[in-house]
Scaffold this motif. Structure first.
Motif, PDB file in Angstrom:
ATOM      1  N   ALA A 106       0.827  -1.215   0.000  1.00 15.68           N
ATOM      2  CA  ALA A 106       0.000   0.000   0.000  1.00 15.68           C
ATOM      3  C   ALA A 106       0.859   1.261   0.000  1.00 15.68           C
ATOM      4  O   ALA A 106       0.464   2.292  -0.562  1.00 15.68           O
ATOM      5  CB  ALA A 106      -0.942  -0.009   1.202  1.00 15.68           C
ATOM      6  N   ALA A 107       2.033   1.193   0.620  1.00 11.69           N
ATOM      7  CA  ALA A 107       2.915   2.364   0.668  1.00 11.69           C
ATOM      8  C   ALA A 107       3.506   2.688  -0.696  1.00 11.69           C
ATOM      9  O   ALA A 107       4.016   3.800  -0.903  1.00 11.69           O
ATOM     10  CB  ALA A 107       4.033   2.129   1.688  1.00 11.69           C
ATOM     11  N   TYR A 108       3.462   1.754  -1.646  1.00 14.33           N
ATOM     12  CA  TYR A 108       3.902   2.025  -3.014  1.00 14.33           C
ATOM     13  C   TYR A 108       2.845   2.794  -3.806  1.00 14.33           C
ATOM     14  O   TYR A 108       3.136   3.313  -4.890  1.00 14.33           O
ATOM     15  CB  TYR A 108       4.197   0.710  -3.746  1.00 14.33           C
ATOM     16  CG  TYR A 108       5.605   0.180  -3.617  1.00 14.33           C
ATOM     17  CD1 TYR A 108       6.199   0.008  -2.371  1.00 14.33           C
ATOM     18  CD2 TYR A 108       6.337  -0.178  -4.731  1.00 14.33           C
ATOM     19  CE1 TYR A 108       7.471  -0.506  -2.248  1.00 14.33           C
ATOM     20  CE2 TYR A 108       7.620  -0.694  -4.631  1.00 14.33           C
ATOM     21  CZ  TYR A 108       8.187  -0.862  -3.377  1.00 14.33           C
ATOM     22  OH  TYR A 108       9.470  -1.366  -3.259  1.00 14.33           O
ATOM     23  N   ALA A 109       1.615   2.843  -3.316  1.00 20.75           N
ATOM     24  CA  ALA A 109       0.513   3.434  -4.081  1.00 20.75           C
ATOM     25  C   ALA A 109       0.786   4.868  -4.520  1.00 20.75           C
ATOM     26  O   ALA A 109       0.493   5.224  -5.678  1.00 20.75           O
ATOM     27  CB  ALA A 109      -0.784   3.349  -3.272  1.00 20.75           C
ATOM     28  N   PRO A 110       1.340   5.754  -3.662  1.00 21.71           N
ATOM     29  CA  PRO A 110       1.571   7.139  -4.110  1.00 21.71           C
ATOM     30  C   PRO A 110       2.468   7.247  -5.328  1.00 21.71           C
ATOM     31  O   PRO A 110       2.379   8.242  -6.079  1.00 21.71           O
ATOM     32  CB  PRO A 110       2.211   7.797  -2.877  1.00 21.71           C
ATOM     33  CG  PRO A 110       1.731   6.990  -1.722  1.00 21.71           C
ATOM     34  CD  PRO A 110       1.665   5.588  -2.236  1.00 21.71           C
TER      35      PRO A 110
END
Length: 608
Positions: free
Chosen positions: A492-496
């Motif tokens: 989820a932290a890769y989403a940006p």
């Protein structure tokens, strides 16, 4: 002077002579009076002590009944007994994927049930239901004989009224107390309800496995139809469930359920309810619909999330973000890797998450190779070192300090105190661009960028801002991913990087607001996506490439090959992969650019 009376001689015969002349008398028979008297006394004492014993036994029985009845449940209140609220989870298309709690169907009147259902139930559970007072000695003997001759338990001895008493008021404990209370409650039910009402209560309240209470709930769960419309074949299967709901559960053991259904049909034939031809035709029609694939890891995770939005005492049906097709692809591809090349590589476990990069909606989640064997969710709960898959946060920190993908960083040996980080291949390229350093996962460049960007605290703050909540080490080794993180939070932290710079919250409940939050500048997100694309195009992640698709991501490998990762994006979808072993044993040469990247590729091809 008068003359004296003459003296008459006295005749006193000798005793012996008299005895001889005595008439002889025949000897008498022994008297029967003593024997008769003894028998009368024995009978008297037996009757007396029997009467006394009966009084004491009656008193003892009364005391025992009173003792067991002291805490007997109140029947009038137990009829409205509280049950566990049910939670039904649906995938994003509305298909049921899991149920929790007590699943109850539509309350039906006796006339509303398909006629075959009560007929089958009475035939197999209590053939003399309409002819006894709640306890059936004749039925007990008949059931014993049938079971002995059949060589297995075919028919029960408890009446339907007894089963209602046990279901509504009591536990399954096999104790004298419970049995006495069952008899008392059975008599109470027979006194206060008609036979039709008792049968109706049973049909609506009996437990039939998989959390289903009542025939309607079970009919919908096992056959997808209402109890109003079940066929004779389906009615036979349902009527056979109360004897052993777990053993005869069609979803758990369809073969046992089939055999039990045929037994019920045979009993109905013996009872004259149906003909032999009808029984044979129905037996050939017993078919169970395919059980829906239960995404156990995802369902348990969402059920835990739902506690914050559910009323504690109310049933609920919740729509989730799960895509059943994506879930099936993730499960099958992970299994293929673990059961194929993973065996030789000593890769015993794995986890996969698929989520929407724009919203954080989780489309699929596999927390291990087999949920039934190990429900521990490695995608959510495990904390492992991410290795080089953590490096994007180092590169982003450098970008936020003013660097660009075309700026250079030195790839050369360095020493920080007693620590001297080195590259995987022990080769050094000198000055290289940030993009090339990330594409080739250069360790020395990562450490230098961490120092340039403000140190471990600055990088940890960047990771936290994007969604990494775990505590990270405060030293330069963080540049190589020595902190422990979870697969779901890392993905989820890769989403940006792929949605224009917005942080997302990974979630499984649909139609509940999960606002996104801008955390990096759009131009920095674009630069990160460009550099992560280079990883797949010409770097360590080439095995993840999908023909005709733009793929970007990052590999990760930890010391001694204990963990291998690939986190990447394709068509707006993030896919996170982890391989390793629960006992932290090393794998055999498994790199993030190997099996994990290959697994990413296989999943991306499957969901395209």
């Amino acid at each position: 002077m008068p003359r004296p009376a003459p003296t008459v001689p006295r005749f006193d015969p000798p005793r012996q002579a008299f005895a001889k002349e005595t008439v002889a008398v025949a000897p008498s028979l022994p008297s029967t009076r003593p024997a008769r008297s003894w028998r009368r006394r024995a009978l008297f004492w037996a009757l007396r002590w029997g009467f006394i014993a009966s009084i004491w036994l009656t008193l003892a029985a009364a005391v025992m009944v009173l003792w067991y009845a002291r805490d007997i449940p109140r029947p009038d209140s137990a009829l409205d007994a509280v049950r566990r609220p049910s939670l039904t989870l649906e995938d994003r298309s509305g298909q049921v994927i899991a149920t929790y709690g007590d699943l109850v169907g539509e309350p039906l009147r006796l006339k509303d049930f398909a006629p075959a259902l009560p007929a089958a139930l009475i035939a197999v559970e209590d053939r003399r239901f309409y002819h006894h007072f709640g306890i059936d000695p004749v039925g007990l003997l008949r059931a014993l004989w049938i079971n002995v001759t059949a060589g297995r338990v075919v028919q029960g001895g408890s009446t339907i009224t007894q089963q209602v008493a046990k279901t509504l008021f009591l536990t399954n404990a096999r104790t004298t107390k419970r049995k006495v209370q069952e008899v008392l409650l059975t008599l109470w039910l027979e006194r206060h309800f008609t036979k039709q009402e008792i049968l109706e209560i049973y049909l609506n309240r009996v437990y039939l496995g998989s959390g289903a209470w009542g025939m309607d709930a079970a009919a919908k769960m096992y056959f997808g139809v209402s109890a109003r419309r079940v066929s004779l074949a389906q009615a036979a299967v349902l009527a056979g469930l109360p004897r052993a709901p777990s053993r005869f559960n069609p979803r758990v053991n369809p073969q046992a359920a089939l055999a039990r259904g045929k037994d019920v049909l045979n009993v109905m034939t013996d009872a004259g309810v149906i003909t032999t031809d009808q029984a044979q035709a129905a037996a050939a029609q017993i078919v169970f619909p395919p059980s829906p694939t239960a995404p156990g890891y995802f369902a348990d995770w969402v059920a835990e999330q739902s506690r914050t939005v559910l009323s504690p005492d109310a049933d609920a049906v919740l729509r989730t973000t799960l895509d059943n097709r994506d879930q099936a692809v993730a499960e099958s591809r992970l299994a293929a890797i673990l059961e194929g090349p993973g065996v030789a590589a000593n890769a015993g476990q794995g986890a996969v998450v698929i989520l929407d990069a724009a919203t954080g909606a989780v489309r699929a989640m596999v927390g291990g190779r087999n949920f039934r064997e190990s429900p521990y969710n490695r995608a959510v709960l495990s904390r492992r070192q991410p290795g080089s898959s953590f490096k994007p946060f180092v590169w982003l920190t450098a970008l936020e300090k003013g660097m660009t993908p075309d700026d250079t960083v030195l790839d050369a040996p360095l020493r920080i105190g007693n620590w001297s980080p080195s590259n995987f291949e022990r080769r050094y390229a000198g000055e290289i661009t940030l993009e090339e350093a990330l594409a080739q996962s250069v360790n020395t460049a990562s450490v230098r960028l961490l120092i340039t960007g403000g140190g471990a605290k600055a990088v940890a703050a960047t990771a936290f801002r994007l969604g990494i909540a775990d505590r990270l080490p405060n030293d330069a080794s963080l540049a190589l991913g020595t902190g422990e993180v979870g697969l779901l939070e890392l993905t989820a932290a890769y989403a940006p990087f792929f949605n224009g710079g917005n942080r997302v919250t990974p979630h499984g409940l649909d139609r509940i607001p999960h606002p996104t939050e801008p955390v990096i500048a759009p131009e920095e997100a674009t630069m990160m996506a460009r550099m992560l694309g280079a990883v797949v195009n010409r770097g360590t992640g080439r095995a993840a490439a999908v023909p005709g698709r733009v793929v970007a991501g990052k590999t990760g490998t930890t010391q001694d090959y204990r963990d291998a990762w690939f986190i990447g994006s394709v068509k707006g979808t993030l896919i996170g992969v982890w391989l390793g072993n629960d006992d932290n044993q090393p794998m055999k040469g498994v790199l993030g650019g190997g099996l994990p990247a290959r697994l990413f590729h296989d999943i991306a091809m499957g969901i395209d």
